[in-house]
Design a protein around this motif. Structure first.
Motif, PDB file in Angstrom:
ATOM      1  N   PHE A 338       0.843  -1.201   0.000  1.00 44.93           N
ATOM      2  CA  PHE A 338       0.000   0.000   0.000  1.00 44.93           C
ATOM      3  C   PHE A 338       0.879   1.252   0.000  1.00 44.93           C
ATOM      4  CE2 PHE A 338      -2.402   3.361   2.151  1.00 44.93           C
ATOM      5  CZ  PHE A 338      -3.578   3.361   1.406  1.00 44.93           C
ATOM      6  N   LEU A 339       1.953   1.245   0.764  1.00 44.21           N
ATOM      7  CA  LEU A 339       2.882   2.379   0.753  1.00 44.21           C
ATOM      8  C   LEU A 339       3.517   2.546  -0.618  1.00 44.21           C
ATOM      9  CD1 LEU A 339       4.446   4.579   2.297  1.00 44.21           C
ATOM     10  CD2 LEU A 339       6.129   2.813   2.899  1.00 44.21           C
ATOM     11  N   PHE A 340       3.872   1.433  -1.240  1.00 39.60           N
ATOM     12  CA  PHE A 340       4.419   1.485  -2.599  1.00 39.60           C
ATOM     13  C   PHE A 340       3.423   2.126  -3.558  1.00 39.60           C
ATOM     14  CE2 PHE A 340       4.615  -0.419  -6.816  1.00 39.60           C
ATOM     15  CZ  PHE A 340       5.944  -0.257  -7.169  1.00 39.60           C
ATOM     16  N   ALA A 341       2.155   1.693  -3.500  1.00 41.59           N
ATOM     17  CA  ALA A 341       1.137   2.222  -4.409  1.00 41.59           C
ATOM     18  C   ALA A 341       0.880   3.708  -4.162  1.00 41.59           C
ATOM     19  CB  ALA A 341      -0.160   1.423  -4.261  1.00 41.59           C
ATOM     20  N   MET A 342       0.843   4.126  -2.913  1.00 41.11           N
ATOM     21  CA  MET A 342       0.623   5.537  -2.614  1.00 41.11           C
ATOM     22  C   MET A 342       1.793   6.399  -3.091  1.00 41.11           C
ATOM     23  SD  MET A 342      -2.337   6.160  -1.198  1.00 41.11           S
ATOM     24  CE  MET A 342      -2.066   7.725  -0.364  1.00 41.11           C
ATOM     25  N   THR A 343       3.010   5.888  -2.962  1.00 37.20           N
ATOM     26  CA  THR A 343       4.176   6.670  -3.381  1.00 37.20           C
ATOM     27  C   THR A 343       4.209   6.865  -4.887  1.00 37.20           C
ATOM     28  OG1 THR A 343       5.441   5.821  -1.495  1.00 37.20           O
ATOM     29  CG2 THR A 343       6.685   6.801  -3.300  1.00 37.20           C
ATOM     30  N   VAL A 344       4.058   5.780  -5.640  1.00 35.73           N
ATOM     31  CA  VAL A 344       4.105   5.919  -7.099  1.00 35.73           C
ATOM     32  C   VAL A 344       2.863   6.648  -7.607  1.00 35.73           C
ATOM     33  CG1 VAL A 344       5.595   3.915  -7.404  1.00 35.73           C
ATOM     34  CG2 VAL A 344       3.115   3.602  -7.405  1.00 35.73           C
ATOM     35  N   GLY A 345       1.722   6.542  -6.907  1.00 38.33           N
ATOM     36  CA  GLY A 345       0.544   7.298  -7.305  1.00 38.33           C
ATOM     37  C   GLY A 345       0.742   8.786  -7.110  1.00 38.33           C
ATOM     38  N   TRP A 346       1.341   9.160  -5.980  1.00 42.68           N
ATOM     39  CA  TRP A 346       1.617  10.587  -5.745  1.00 42.68           C
ATOM     40  C   TRP A 346       2.610  11.121  -6.769  1.00 42.68           C
ATOM     41  CZ3 TRP A 346       6.143  13.180  -4.316  1.00 42.68           C
ATOM     42  CH2 TRP A 346       5.972  14.518  -3.957  1.00 42.68           C
ATOM     43  N   LEU A 347       3.624  10.336  -7.115  1.00 41.75           N
ATOM     44  CA  LEU A 347       4.583  10.764  -8.133  1.00 41.75           C
ATOM     45  C   LEU A 347       3.925  10.860  -9.512  1.00 41.75           C
ATOM     46  CD1 LEU A 347       7.784   8.761  -7.133  1.00 41.75           C
ATOM     47  CD2 LEU A 347       7.423  11.229  -6.993  1.00 41.75           C
ATOM     48  N   THR A 348       2.937  10.016  -9.760  1.00 44.67           N
ATOM     49  CA  THR A 348       2.217  10.102 -11.034  1.00 44.67           C
ATOM     50  C   THR A 348       1.528  11.452 -11.189  1.00 44.67           C
ATOM     51  OG1 THR A 348       1.877   7.714 -11.147  1.00 44.67           O
ATOM     52  CG2 THR A 348       0.348   9.092 -12.379  1.00 44.67           C
ATOM     53  N   VAL A 349       0.849  11.891 -10.157  1.00 44.59           N
ATOM     54  CA  VAL A 349       0.182  13.200 -10.212  1.00 44.59           C
ATOM     55  C   VAL A 349       1.217  14.312 -10.191  1.00 44.59           C
ATOM     56  CG1 VAL A 349      -1.482  14.691  -9.055  1.00 44.59           C
ATOM     57  CG2 VAL A 349      -1.852  12.229  -9.111  1.00 44.59           C
ATOM     58  N   ARG A 350       2.271  14.129  -9.399  1.00 41.93           N
ATOM     59  CA  ARG A 350       3.281  15.185  -9.235  1.00 41.93           C
ATOM     60  C   ARG A 350       4.058  15.421 -10.518  1.00 41.93           C
ATOM     61  NH1 ARG A 350       5.810  19.005  -8.609  1.00 41.93           N
ATOM     62  NH2 ARG A 350       6.950  19.800  -6.817  1.00 41.93           N
ATOM     63  N   THR A 351       4.304  14.365 -11.298  1.00 42.81           N
ATOM     64  CA  THR A 351       5.063  14.498 -12.541  1.00 42.81           C
ATOM     65  C   THR A 351       4.179  14.506 -13.785  1.00 42.81           C
ATOM     66  OG1 THR A 351       5.385  12.094 -12.674  1.00 42.81           O
ATOM     67  CG2 THR A 351       7.049  13.371 -11.493  1.00 42.81           C
ATOM     68  N   GLY A 352       2.877  14.366 -13.614  1.00 44.30           N
ATOM     69  CA  GLY A 352       1.974  14.438 -14.754  1.00 44.30           C
ATOM     70  C   GLY A 352       1.948  13.217 -15.635  1.00 44.30           C
ATOM     71  N   ILE A 354       2.569   8.442 -15.740  1.00 46.53           N
ATOM     72  CA  ILE A 354       2.856   7.187 -15.054  1.00 46.53           C
ATOM     73  C   ILE A 354       4.244   6.657 -15.390  1.00 46.53           C
ATOM     74  CG2 ILE A 354       0.411   6.573 -15.006  1.00 46.53           C
ATOM     75  CD1 ILE A 354       0.924   4.689 -17.340  1.00 46.53           C
ATOM     76  N   GLU A 355       5.089   7.465 -16.030  1.00 43.36           N
ATOM     77  CA  GLU A 355       6.391   6.953 -16.461  1.00 43.36           C
ATOM     78  C   GLU A 355       7.277   6.561 -15.277  1.00 43.36           C
ATOM     79  OE1 GLU A 355       4.837   9.751 -19.601  1.00 43.36           O
ATOM     80  OE2 GLU A 355       5.128   9.843 -17.434  1.00 43.36           O
ATOM     81  N   ALA A 356       7.335   7.387 -14.246  1.00 43.65           N
ATOM     82  CA  ALA A 356       8.171   7.054 -13.086  1.00 43.65           C
ATOM     83  C   ALA A 356       7.656   5.799 -12.384  1.00 43.65           C
ATOM     84  CB  ALA A 356       8.218   8.234 -12.110  1.00 43.65           C
ATOM     85  N   ALA A 357       6.343   5.648 -12.295  1.00 46.43           N
ATOM     86  CA  ALA A 357       5.771   4.447 -11.688  1.00 46.43           C
ATOM     87  C   ALA A 357       6.102   3.205 -12.510  1.00 46.43           C
ATOM     88  CB  ALA A 357       4.260   4.608 -11.546  1.00 46.43           C
ATOM     89  N   ILE A 358       6.062   3.326 -13.836  1.00 47.60           N
ATOM     90  CA  ILE A 358       6.418   2.187 -14.688  1.00 47.60           C
ATOM     91  C   ILE A 358       7.880   1.805 -14.487  1.00 47.60           C
ATOM     92  CG2 ILE A 358       6.741   1.471 -17.083  1.00 47.60           C
ATOM     93  CD1 ILE A 358       4.266   3.026 -17.831  1.00 47.60           C
ATOM     94  N   ALA A 359       8.762   2.802 -14.411  1.00 53.58           N
ATOM     95  CA  ALA A 359      10.191   2.514 -14.244  1.00 53.58           C
ATOM     96  C   ALA A 359      10.452   1.733 -12.956  1.00 53.58           C
ATOM     97  CB  ALA A 359      10.983   3.825 -14.252  1.00 53.58           C
TER      98      ALA A 359
END
Length: 420
Positions: A338-352, A354-359
Motif C-alpha cells: 500500500f505504501l508502494f502504491a501511494m508513493t508511485v501514485g503521488w509521483l504520477t500526479v506530481r510528474t503528470g 505514469i512513467e516514473a511508476a512504470i520505471a
C-alpha cells in the motif's frame, strides 16, 4: 446636322429594349426614391448624367461588392463564410465534422484528465465495466490461443492443476504475464471509446508516453533497489529473529539453465508491469478524479470537504486499496505494498504521468522474478503471503529516496505536470 425632331447627331440609334426600366439585380443596391441608375429609361443616359457627346466626365454608379453566387464551397473541415455564420444556420453538408477525441482543457492536472467536454457522470462507471469485460474476454482468448499452440507443439492438452493451467512453471508464468500485458490496449480502447478522449491521455498530460522521461526515471529506480537490498541486509543483522520463517536462498542453477527464463522475463515483465500501472495509476486515478466537484459551496464545512475532494488524495487512496486487493499479500506485506502504491501514485500526479511508476515497477518485478530464476526457485513465483515488519521499515527510506529523486529530476528537466 441632325434632322428636326430626330435624335441628336452622333447619338446611337434608339434601342426599344432600353425602354423598360432595369430592375436592380444581384450586386446592384436599390436606389433611393426618385433616382434611376445610368441607362434606365429611354436612351443611354440618365437625366442626372450629362450626355456623352458633351465631353463631361460620367459619374460611375456605386456597385456594392458581393460574393459570387452561388457561394463557393470551403475546404473540408473549415467553417463556411469565414466562420461568421452561426453553426446552427449552416447547411448540413457544410458543417465541420465532429471531433472524436476531445482532450482536457489546458492546465488540467493528471488526476482530472478525464474531465473533458464530453464527461458525464456515467462515463467512468461504464468505462470500468467495459474494461473489466474486455479484460475477461481477452484473457480467455489468450488462454485458448495458448492452449492451441501448446497442443500443436507438444501434442498434449494442458494439464490444469489448481490455479495453474500448464504443468511447466515457466509456461504458467509466461502465460500469466501475457494475460496481464493485454490490459494496456484494453485501457487505451476504453479511454477512446467510452470517455471520448485521446487514448494515451491515460499515460500523461501530454497524451503520450514520454519515453525520455521514462528512461531517465530508471536511475532513481536503480537507486531504490540498491538501498532496499542494503537496508535489508542491515535489518537482518540488527533483527535476526524478526522473520520467524527462515528464507531459502537456493543455489545458482548455472548459465545454461538461467539464460532462457531470463530472456523470457526480460521480454514480458516490462509489459506486465506497465499494464498494471495503466490500470491502477492511470485509469483508476483518473476515473475517481473525474468526480471532483467544480462549483463552490456556501457552507464552510461543505466547502472544505469539496476542496479536499478536488485534491488527488481520494483517487490515490482508492486506487492503492484496489491495488492491494488485487494481490495476495497479508500482514505487513499489505502495508508495504500500500505504501508502494501511494508513493508511485503521488509521483504520477506530481510528474503528470505514469512513467516514473512504470520505471520502478518494471525494475522491481524484474529483480523479483530473476532472482528466483537464478536460484532454481521459480516454482514459487505465485506465492504471495506475509512478510516481517522489517520489510516495511527498510522500504520507507528507500521509497523516500525514490520520491525525492524523481521530484528533483522532474523539476530539473521541467517535466510537464498539467495539460498543455
Amino acid at each position: 446636322m441632325a434632322s428636326q425632331g430626330g435624335p441628336p447627331q452622333n447619338q446611337p440609334p434608339h434601342d426599344p429594349a432600353q425602354d423598360q426600366p432595369r430592375q436592380p439585380g444581384y450586386g446592384t443596391p436599390p436606389m433611393p426614391s426618385g433616382q434611376q441608375l445610368p441607362g434606365d429609361g429611354p436612351g443611354f443616359w440618365s437625366p442626372q448624367q450629362p450626355p456623352p457627346w458633351t465631353g463631361q466626365p460620367q459619374q460611375q454608379p456605386y456597385v456594392q461588392q458581393q460574393p459570387p453566387y452561388p457561394p463557393q464551397q470551403p475546404p473540408h473541415g473549415q467553417p463556411p463564410y469565414g466562420g461568421q455564420q452561426p453553426y446552427g444556420s449552416m447547411p448540413y453538408n457544410l458543417r465541420p465534422p465532429e471531433q472524436r477525441q476531445i482532450p482536457a482543457p489546458p492546465g488540467t492536472p493528471f488526476h482530472q484528465l478525464a474531465r473533458n467536454a464530453r464527461h458525464r457522470w456515467w462515463r467512468p462507471i461504464i468505462g470500468t465495466v467495459t474494461l473489466a469485460v474486455g479484460a475477461f474476454i481477452l484473457t480467455a482468448a489468450v488462454v485458448v490461443a495458448w492452449s492451441v499452440v501448446h497442443r500443436m507443439i507438444t501434442g498434449d492438452l494442458p494439464a490444469a492443476s489448481g490455479d495453474e493451467i500448464f504443468a511447466n512453471d515457466l509456461e504458467n508464468l509466461a502465460s500469466t504475464l501475457v494475460m496481464l500485458a493485454i490490459l494496456t490496449p484494453t485501457v487505451a480502447f476504453t479511454v477512446w471509446a467510452v470517455q471520448r478522449r485521446p487514448p494515451w491521455s491515460v499515460a500523461s498530460v501530454l497524451n503520450k508516453i514520454r519515453w525520455k522521461w521514462l528512461f531517465l526515471a530508471c536511475l532513481p529506480a536503480l537507486g531504490y533497489l540498491v538501498l532496499s537490498y542494503a537496508f535489508g541486509l542491515l535489518a537482518a543483522a540488527i533483527f535476526p529473529d524478526a522473520d520467524p520463517v527462515p528464507a531459502d536462498d537456493g543455489a545458482w542453477v548455472g548459465f545454461a539453465a538461467f539464460i532462457g527464463p531470463a530472456l523470457l522475463l526480460l521480454c514480458l515483465v516490462p509489459f506486465q508491469s506497465a499494464a498494471e500501472e495503466f490500470v491502477f495509476r492511470g485509469w483508476l486515478i483518473q476515473a475517481v478524479g473525474a468526480y471532483a466537484p467544480r462549483s463552490e459551496a456556501r457552507n464552510a464545512v461543505t466547502r472544505a470537504i469539496w476542496r479536499a475532494l478536488r485534491t488527488p488524495w481520494p483517487a490515490l487512496v482508492v486506487s492503492s486499496a484496489v491495488f492491494v486487493s488485487a494481490h495476495g499479500y497479508t500482514g505487513w506485506a499489505m502495508a508495504d505494498i500500500f505504501l508502494f502504491a501511494m508513493t508511485v501514485g503521488w509521483l504520477t500526479v506530481r510528474t503528470g504521468g505514469i512513467e516514473a511508476a512504470i520505471a520502478l515497477h518494471v525494475l522491481n518485478n524484474l529483480l523479483a522474478f530473476l532472482l528466483p530464476a537464478a536460484t532454481g526457485q521459480l516454482d514459487g513465483w505465485a506465492d504471495q503471503g506475509g512478510a516481517p515488519w522489517t520489510l516495511l521499515l527498510t522500504d520507507i527510506p528507500s521509497l523516500a529516496f525514490f520520491a525525492v529523486s524523481v521530484t528533483w529530476l522532474a523539476r530539473r528537466r521541467k517535466v510537464a505536470t498539467v495539460s498543455q
